[in-house]
Design an enzyme around this catalytic site. Structure first.
Site, PDB file in Angstrom:
ATOM      1  N   ALA A  66       0.836  -1.205   0.000  1.00 28.04           N
ATOM      2  CA  ALA A  66       0.000   0.000   0.000  1.00 28.04           C
ATOM      3  C   ALA A  66       0.864   1.245   0.000  1.00 28.04           C
ATOM      4  CB  ALA A  66      -0.903   0.009   1.236  1.00 28.04           C
ATOM      5  N   VAL A  67       0.483   2.208  -0.821  1.00 27.07           N
ATOM      6  CA  VAL A  67       1.094   3.545  -0.817  1.00 27.07           C
ATOM      7  C   VAL A  67      -0.060   4.524  -0.630  1.00 27.07           C
ATOM      8  CG1 VAL A  67       2.315   5.259  -2.221  1.00 27.07           C
ATOM      9  CG2 VAL A  67       3.032   2.857  -2.279  1.00 27.07           C
ATOM     10  N   GLU A  99      -0.862 -12.004  -5.247  1.00 24.94           N
ATOM     11  CA  GLU A  99      -2.201 -12.078  -5.811  1.00 24.94           C
ATOM     12  C   GLU A  99      -2.688 -10.655  -6.016  1.00 24.94           C
ATOM     13  OE1 GLU A  99      -4.943 -14.960  -3.753  1.00 24.94           O
ATOM     14  OE2 GLU A  99      -5.738 -12.979  -3.308  1.00 24.94           O
ATOM     15  N   ASN A 104      -7.074  -4.100 -11.317  1.00 25.90           N
ATOM     16  CA  ASN A 104      -6.206  -3.142 -10.630  1.00 25.90           C
ATOM     17  C   ASN A 104      -5.041  -2.767 -11.566  1.00 25.90           C
ATOM     18  OD1 ASN A 104      -4.527  -1.714  -8.914  1.00 25.90           O
ATOM     19  ND2 ASN A 104      -4.764  -3.119  -7.194  1.00 25.90           N
ATOM     20  N   TYR A 111       3.720  -4.546 -11.255  1.00 25.08           N
ATOM     21  CA  TYR A 111       4.258  -5.912 -11.171  1.00 25.08           C
ATOM     22  C   TYR A 111       4.863  -6.355 -12.512  1.00 25.08           C
ATOM     23  CZ  TYR A 111       1.511  -5.920  -6.867  1.00 25.08           C
ATOM     24  OH  TYR A 111       0.993  -5.608  -5.639  1.00 25.08           O
TER      25      TYR A 111
HETATM   26  C1  LIG Z   1      -0.389  -0.144  -6.561  1.00 22.50           C
HETATM   27  C2  LIG Z   1       0.365   0.903  -5.742  1.00 22.50           C
HETATM   28  C3  LIG Z   1       1.060   0.235  -4.563  1.00 22.50           C
HETATM   29  C4  LIG Z   1       1.418   1.568  -6.653  1.00 22.50           C
HETATM   30  O1  LIG Z   1       2.224   2.429  -5.837  1.00 22.50           O
HETATM   31  P1  LIG Z   1       2.963   3.722  -6.465  1.00 22.50           P
HETATM   32  O2  LIG Z   1       3.931   4.204  -5.452  1.00 22.50           O
HETATM   33  O3  LIG Z   1       1.969   4.688  -6.964  1.00 22.50           O
HETATM   34  O4  LIG Z   1       3.725   3.072  -7.704  1.00 22.50           O
HETATM   35  P2  LIG Z   1       5.042   3.629  -8.378  1.00 22.50           P
HETATM   36  O5  LIG Z   1       5.035   5.129  -8.376  1.00 22.50           O
HETATM   37  O6  LIG Z   1       6.222   2.953  -7.760  1.00 22.50           O
HETATM   38  O7  LIG Z   1       4.865   3.155  -9.874  1.00 22.50           O
HETATM   39  C5  LIG Z   1       5.623   2.081 -10.406  1.00 22.50           C
HETATM   40  C6  LIG Z   1       5.001   1.638 -11.712  1.00 22.50           C
HETATM   41  O8  LIG Z   1       3.674   1.149 -11.465  1.00 22.50           O
HETATM   42  C7  LIG Z   1       2.836   1.510 -12.563  1.00 22.50           C
HETATM   43  N1  LIG Z   1       1.780   2.392 -12.086  1.00 22.50           N
HETATM   44  C8  LIG Z   1       1.700   3.007 -10.863  1.00 22.50           C
HETATM   45  N2  LIG Z   1       0.560   3.700 -10.778  1.00 22.50           N
HETATM   46  C9  LIG Z   1      -0.087   3.544 -11.953  1.00 22.50           C
HETATM   47  C10 LIG Z   1      -1.330   3.996 -12.446  1.00 22.50           C
HETATM   48  N3  LIG Z   1      -2.154   4.775 -11.716  1.00 22.50           N
HETATM   49  N4  LIG Z   1      -1.694   3.607 -13.680  1.00 22.50           N
HETATM   50  C11 LIG Z   1      -0.907   2.810 -14.436  1.00 22.50           C
HETATM   51  N5  LIG Z   1       0.312   2.351 -14.019  1.00 22.50           N
HETATM   52  C12 LIG Z   1       0.699   2.707 -12.789  1.00 22.50           C
HETATM   53  C13 LIG Z   1       3.712   2.169 -13.594  1.00 22.50           C
HETATM   54  O9  LIG Z   1       4.208   1.146 -14.447  1.00 22.50           O
HETATM   55  C14 LIG Z   1       4.833   2.712 -12.741  1.00 22.50           C
HETATM   56  O10 LIG Z   1       6.020   2.854 -13.433  1.00 22.50           O
HETATM   57  P3  LIG Z   1       6.378   4.275 -14.149  1.00 22.50           P
HETATM   58  O11 LIG Z   1       6.239   5.315 -13.099  1.00 22.50           O
HETATM   59  O12 LIG Z   1       7.789   4.066 -14.608  1.00 22.50           O
HETATM   60  O13 LIG Z   1       5.380   4.434 -15.231  1.00 22.50           O
HETATM   61  C15 LIG Z   1      -0.619   2.024  -5.247  1.00 22.50           C
HETATM   62  O14 LIG Z   1      -1.350   2.513  -6.357  1.00 22.50           O
HETATM   63  C16 LIG Z   1      -1.592   1.568  -4.176  1.00 22.50           C
HETATM   64  O15 LIG Z   1      -1.269   1.550  -2.975  1.00 22.50           O
HETATM   65  N6  LIG Z   1      -2.833   1.196  -4.598  1.00 22.50           N
HETATM   66  C17 LIG Z   1      -3.881   0.777  -3.654  1.00 22.50           C
HETATM   67  C18 LIG Z   1      -3.551  -0.541  -3.002  1.00 22.50           C
HETATM   68  C19 LIG Z   1      -3.236  -1.617  -4.013  1.00 22.50           C
HETATM   69  O16 LIG Z   1      -3.890  -1.762  -5.037  1.00 22.50           O
HETATM   70  N7  LIG Z   1      -2.192  -2.400  -3.682  1.00 22.50           N
HETATM   71  C20 LIG Z   1      -1.772  -3.504  -4.506  1.00 22.50           C
HETATM   72  C21 LIG Z   1      -2.660  -4.670  -4.221  1.00 22.50           C
HETATM   73  S1  LIG Z   1      -2.130  -6.155  -5.038  1.00 22.50           S
END
Ligand SMILES: CC(C)(COP(=O)(O)OP(=O)(O)OC[C@H]1O[C@@H](n2cnc3c(N)ncnc32)[C@H](O)[C@@H]1OP(=O)(O)O)[C@@H](O)C(=O)NCCC(=O)NCCS
Length: 147
Positions: A66-67, A99, A104, A111
């Protein structure tokens, strides 16, 4: 700076507060504490996100990631996942699994960018929606400034 947690009640409360920012059905501190205290359980944490994982029998599993909404899109999710994979590899894991909801896209892109590939599908797993099971070999093949 990422902090490594591998036990502790105080840690669990912090992680539960972060989990709540990112999931509609958040895990409470007791559930997180139990996972952290279980053999092989660990987490990496910053003030804006965390990853919880475990290592067992040569395999690792990401349990949650989670972020906080305001900190997304800045590389933290990728850094947390890379840290967890690195730690799991140091602990002897050869593969890492997770998983993810099929609906999403942010998580799926994250991933895929780290080399995870689909190895399974669980139909109607999350509130009627499909979940995908992804796997990557360890150590991850990292590129970019987070490596
Ligand atoms: C999924 C999550 C952890 C991503 O965290 P984040 O810090 O925003 O991700 P990052 O900034 O490290 O992004 C890394 C890569 O992820 C992808 N990505 C991140 N956010 C994205 C978005 N909104 N749409 C499409 N791709 C995305 C991109 O490929 C990105 O690489 P890039 O920046 O070079 O394009 C965050 O959105 C989150 O906490 N979501 C809610 C909880 C969740 O879904 N957790 C995962 C459950 S399995």
């Amino acid at each position: 700076m990422l902090a490594l947690f591998d036990s502790g009640k105080d840690d669990a409360a912090l992680l539960a507060a972060l989990h709540k920012t990112s999931f509609p059905d958040p895990w409470d501190a007791a559930a997180i504490e139990k996972l952290l205290a279980a053999p092989g359980g660990f987490a990496f944490f910053t003030g804006h996100g965390f990853v919880l994982a475990r290592v067992a029998g040569g395999e690792a599993e990401i349990l949650t990631l989670a972020v906080t909404p305001e900190a997304r899109g800045q590389g933290l999710g990728r850094a947390l996942l890379a840290a967890a994979a690195g730690h799991a590899s140091e602990k002897g894991a050869e593969n890492i699994f997770l998983e993810v909801g099929a609906d999403n896209p942010a998580a799926l892109a994250l991933y895929a960018g780290l080399g995870f590939a689909r190895v399974g599908q669980r139909k109607a797993y999350y509130q009627g929606k499909d979940a995908l099971v992804l796997k990557a070999g360890l150590p991850l093949s990292l590129t970019g400034d987070f490596a």
